[in-house]
Design an enzyme around this catalytic site. Structure first.
Site, mmCIF file in Angstrom:
data_model
loop_
_atom_site.group_PDB
_atom_site.id
_atom_site.type_symbol
_atom_site.label_atom_id
_atom_site.label_comp_id
_atom_site.label_asym_id
_atom_site.label_seq_id
_atom_site.Cartn_x
_atom_site.Cartn_y
_atom_site.Cartn_z
ATOM 1 N N CYS A 73 41.861 41.716 43.406
ATOM 2 C CA CYS A 73 40.499 41.250 43.686
ATOM 3 C C CYS A 73 40.222 40.987 45.156
ATOM 4 C CB CYS A 73 40.187 40.004 42.859
ATOM 5 S SG CYS A 73 41.162 38.534 43.295
ATOM 6 N N HIS A 108 40.285 34.082 42.457
ATOM 7 C CA HIS A 108 39.590 35.351 42.239
ATOM 8 C C HIS A 108 38.413 35.427 43.196
ATOM 9 C CE1 HIS A 108 38.006 38.912 40.402
ATOM 10 N NE2 HIS A 108 36.832 38.332 40.236
ATOM 11 N N ASP A 123 31.359 42.400 40.812
ATOM 12 C CA ASP A 123 32.767 42.024 40.693
ATOM 13 C C ASP A 123 33.640 43.275 40.618
ATOM 14 O OD1 ASP A 123 35.123 40.739 40.288
ATOM 15 O OD2 ASP A 123 34.506 39.617 38.521
#
Length: 282
Positions: A73, A108, A123
Site C-alpha cells: 500500500c 495502510h 485505494d
C-alpha cells in the site's frame, strides 16, 4: 500540506500502464485506477528478501516503472498520489487501520480525491484493490470489478468527526477491510508505517508470501491470481476461486504469469525463503 511530486516521470508511468493523459474527471480517474491495478501487482517480495529500498517517490517509481515490479500500500499510494497530483487532481493521502480498529496500527495508506464537489476514496494498494473510486459518504458503493465495495461512516475511530470504513463482498457477505481517518498525513508518517510493516515481527508481510494480480479473462470477466507461500488461487467475478498447492519449482513461472519480474538471484533467494516459510507453517 504540499507533497513534492516533481520526481515523477509521468510520461513513463502512463506508457507503463498503457494510458494517456486526460483532464481530471470521474471517468478518467476510474480508467486510470483500473489500469494501475491491472498493471502493478500487490506483493511483498522485497520485504521477504530483506532488500526493500523504502517508500520515497524516486524508489517506488524506479521499482514499479523501470523494474516492472509491484509493491504494497505505501508504494502503490505514494506513486498513484504523485500521478494524480501531476494530472491536476485535488488529492490527499490518508492512513487507515486494517482489520480490528481497536487493535490494528495505522499501517495502510490510501487516498481521498475531491472532484466536482464530492470526495472519493481511491485505494490502489489494499491487497485486492477496488478498480475505481468510491464516493466517500455513508452508503457509497462501487459495483463491477471483481467484488462490490461499500463505504460506511463511523464515529468510533475519529475523535470529534467521521471516519470511513471500507467493506467488500467477497464470499456473499460483507467484510470490513479498513477504517480511514481524516487526520492529516505527512511523508514521515508514511515512512514510519512502512518501517513497522516491513520490519516488525508481528507484521504478516514478514511471515507470508503475498502476490495479487488483477487481470481479465478471455471473455472479458475480471479475474484475480493470488500466490501465497503455500497455494496459487485463480478466481473470476461471480465464481468460487480455485486454489491448489504448487511445487517450489513452479514458483518462477507463477510469478512470471503474475507479471512479477525478478532476476535469477532474487528468484533463488525467494524460493529458499518460501521453503523456510513452509517449514515454519508445518
Amino acid at each position: 500540506m504540499t507533497w513534492n511530486t516533481t520526481a515523477l516521470d509521468l510520461e513513463a508511468y502512463l506508457v507503463r500502464i498503457g494510458a494517456s493523459e486526460e483532464e481530471p474527471s470521474l471517468v478518467a480517474l476510474s480508467r486510470l485506477q483500473t489500469a494501475h491495478a491491472r498493471t502493478f501487482p500487490f506483493e511483498n517480495l522485497d520485504v521477504l528478501l530483506a532488500q526493500h529500498q523504502g517508500v520515497s517517490l524516486a524508489a517506488v517509481q524506479e521499482k514499479f516503472v523501470q523494474r516492472r515490479r509491484g509493491g504494497y500500500c505505501f508504494e502503490h499510494a505514494t506513486l498513484f498520489h504523485a500521478v494524480l497530483d501531476r494530472l491536476g487532481y485535488h488529492v490527499q493521502p490518508h492512513l487507515a487501520r486494517v482489520g480490528d480498529p481497536d487493535a490494528a496500527p495505522r499501517t495502510h495508506l490510501d487516498l481521498v480525491v475531491e472532484l466536482d464537489g464530492r470526495r472519493y476514496l481511491v485505494d490502489p494498494g489494499i491487497g485486492v484493490p477496488p478498480l475505481g473510486p468510491i464516493e466517500l459518504r455513508d452508503g457509497g458503493e462501487l459495483r463491477g470489478g471483481l467484488w462490490p465495495h461499500r463505504i460506511r461512516a463511523t464515529q468510533a475511530e475519529q475523535p470529534g468527526g467521521v471516519a470511513w470504513e471500507l467493506w467488500r463482498n467477497r464470499t456473499g457477505k460483507w467484510e470490513r477491510m479498513h477504517v480511514t481517518d481524516e487526520l492529516p498525513v505527512r511523508p514521515v508518517d508514511v515512512e514510519m508505517g512502512h518501517h513497522w510493516t516491513s520490519t516488525a515481527p508481528a507484521s504478516h508481510f514478514r511471515r507470508s508470501l503475498t502476490v495479487n494480480q488483477h487481470g481479465v479473462a478471455s471473455d472479458g470477466t475480471p479475474a484475480l491470481t493470488t500466490i501465497t507461500h503455500e497455494t496459487v488461487t485463480v478466481g473470476r467475478r461471480g465464481e468460487r476461486p480455485q486454489a491448489r498447492p504448487y511445487a517450489l519449482d513452479e514458483l518462477p513461472d507463477l510469478l512470471g504469469r503474475a507479471t512479477v519480474a525478478l532476476n535469477i538471484e532474487e528468484t533463488i533467494r525467494l524460493t529458499d525463503r518460501v521453503r523456510d516459510l513452509r517449514r515454519i507453517s508445518e
